[in-house]
Write a protein that holds these residues in place. Structure first.
Motif, PDB file in Angstrom:
ATOM      1  N   SER A 129     -16.134  57.176  37.183  1.00 39.44           N
ATOM      2  CA  SER A 129     -15.908  56.237  38.240  1.00 39.44           C
ATOM      3  C   SER A 129     -15.848  56.450  39.513  1.00 39.44           C
ATOM      4  CB  SER A 129     -14.444  55.664  37.732  1.00 39.44           C
ATOM      5  OG  SER A 129     -14.089  54.437  38.601  1.00 39.44           O
ATOM      6  N   ASN A 130     -16.055  55.529  40.288  1.00 42.76           N
ATOM      7  CA  ASN A 130     -16.191  55.624  41.762  1.00 42.76           C
ATOM      8  C   ASN A 130     -14.583  55.520  42.264  1.00 42.76           C
ATOM      9  OD1 ASN A 130     -16.556  55.841  44.430  1.00 42.76           O
ATOM     10  ND2 ASN A 130     -17.224  53.824  44.616  1.00 42.76           N
ATOM     11  N   SER A 133     -12.929  54.795  48.038  1.00 37.29           N
ATOM     12  CA  SER A 133     -13.173  53.557  48.897  1.00 37.29           C
ATOM     13  C   SER A 133     -14.033  54.001  49.996  1.00 37.29           C
ATOM     14  CB  SER A 133     -11.925  52.903  49.495  1.00 37.29           C
ATOM     15  OG  SER A 133     -11.066  52.629  48.072  1.00 37.29           O
ATOM     16  N   CYS A 134     -15.185  53.124  50.301  1.00 40.67           N
ATOM     17  CA  CYS A 134     -15.929  53.706  51.392  1.00 40.67           C
ATOM     18  C   CYS A 134     -15.421  53.811  52.763  1.00 40.67           C
ATOM     19  CB  CYS A 134     -16.951  52.434  51.425  1.00 40.67           C
ATOM     20  SG  CYS A 134     -18.620  52.734  52.459  1.00 40.67           S
ATOM     21  N   GLN A 149     -27.686  56.511  52.833  1.00 40.81           N
ATOM     22  CA  GLN A 149     -27.372  55.839  51.489  1.00 40.81           C
ATOM     23  C   GLN A 149     -28.274  55.150  50.605  1.00 40.81           C
ATOM     24  OE1 GLN A 149     -24.506  52.260  52.327  1.00 40.81           O
ATOM     25  NE2 GLN A 149     -23.172  53.775  51.135  1.00 40.81           N
ATOM     26  N   LYS A 154     -26.078  47.363  44.329  1.00 42.56           N
ATOM     27  CA  LYS A 154     -24.725  47.537  44.127  1.00 42.56           C
ATOM     28  C   LYS A 154     -24.200  49.131  44.265  1.00 42.56           C
ATOM     29  CE  LYS A 154     -23.690  43.311  41.769  1.00 42.56           C
ATOM     30  NZ  LYS A 154     -23.302  42.507  40.742  1.00 42.56           N
ATOM     31  N   ARG A 155     -22.937  49.387  44.415  1.00 42.46           N
ATOM     32  CA  ARG A 155     -22.546  50.833  44.354  1.00 42.46           C
ATOM     33  C   ARG A 155     -23.236  51.682  45.034  1.00 42.46           C
ATOM     34  NH1 ARG A 155     -19.180  51.075  38.736  1.00 42.46           N
ATOM     35  NH2 ARG A 155     -18.626  48.918  38.718  1.00 42.46           N
ATOM     36  N   ASN A 156     -23.672  51.417  46.299  1.00 44.19           N
ATOM     37  CA  ASN A 156     -24.576  52.466  46.951  1.00 44.19           C
ATOM     38  C   ASN A 156     -23.785  53.381  47.653  1.00 44.19           C
ATOM     39  OD1 ASN A 156     -23.754  50.587  49.329  1.00 44.19           O
ATOM     40  ND2 ASN A 156     -25.281  49.198  48.472  1.00 44.19           N
ATOM     41  N   ASP A 157     -22.662  53.133  48.159  1.00 43.48           N
ATOM     42  CA  ASP A 157     -21.725  54.054  48.425  1.00 43.48           C
ATOM     43  C   ASP A 157     -21.368  54.948  47.630  1.00 43.48           C
ATOM     44  OD1 ASP A 157     -20.047  52.122  47.022  1.00 43.48           O
ATOM     45  OD2 ASP A 157     -18.378  52.293  48.449  1.00 43.48           O
ATOM     46  N   TYR A 158     -21.170  54.659  46.364  1.00 50.15           N
ATOM     47  CA  TYR A 158     -20.989  55.627  45.179  1.00 50.15           C
ATOM     48  C   TYR A 158     -21.854  56.531  44.683  1.00 50.15           C
ATOM     49  CZ  TYR A 158     -19.709  56.419  40.340  1.00 50.15           C
ATOM     50  OH  TYR A 158     -19.204  57.218  38.851  1.00 50.15           O
TER      51      TYR A 158
END
Length: 174
Positions: A129-130, A133-134, A149, A154-158
């Protein structure tokens, strides 16, 4: 404006604030421009066409000159001592990648809950899981290097956290 003010009001004042207008159709550009004219730590960047969150962040990453990188989205705010406490912790403990808990608030600033990230993560744990938090992340560019990045919807920070945690030369002690 609230996001920008939360950075400008930091107790740690030695920073550059790169803000990328991602072809917004509201008054964001004018608001950012007003602040950048009042404070030379703010650099206004523009994407000629909308690239989404990862594209805007990557435009900033291509223009950063500081040693540390942190992200703050336009709908987030930082507590006034975030940078000071975070950087002190990182330097004291000699770590290259750090994150924290974050409070979730509504549009009026009313507290909803606290998102509690685990004390430690690694690339294996992050596969589940991520947890990060960004707007809580800070990483050391000297250790991580120039990294983008991933340009995914979606979920590019992850994906970025996974890329950083998978770097062989720095994956110890996380």
């Amino acid at each position: 404006s609230d996001a920008i003010k939360s950075v400008l009001n930091q107790t740690h004042t030695n920073f550059e604030l790169l803000i990328c207008d991602d072809s917004s159709c509201d008054k964001s550009y004018e608001i950012i421009q007003k602040y950048s004219e009042q404070d030379n730590r703010i650099k206004l960047l523009e994407n000629n066409y909308s690239k989404g969150a990862p594209g805007a962040r990557n435009t900033c990453l291509d223009n950063v000159s500081g040693d540390y990188v942190s992200f703050l989205d336009s709908d987030d705010i930082w507590k006034k001592n975030k940078l000071e406490k975070h950087l002190t912790f990182m330097n004291k403990n000699k770590i290259f990648f750090s994150y924290s808990y974050n409070d979730v608030i509504d549009e009026d600033g009313k507290y909803i809950t606290t998102y509690k990230a685990p004390k430690k993560v690694n690339s294996f744990k992050m596969c589940f899981s991520n947890f990060i938090s960004c707007s809580t992340v800070i990483y050391d560019r000297k250790a991580v290097g120039h990294i983008h990045q991933p340009n995914i919807l979606k979920r590019n920070d992850y994906a970025l956290w996974l890329n950083i945690l998978n770097l062989e030369d720095i994956n110890h002690g996380v």
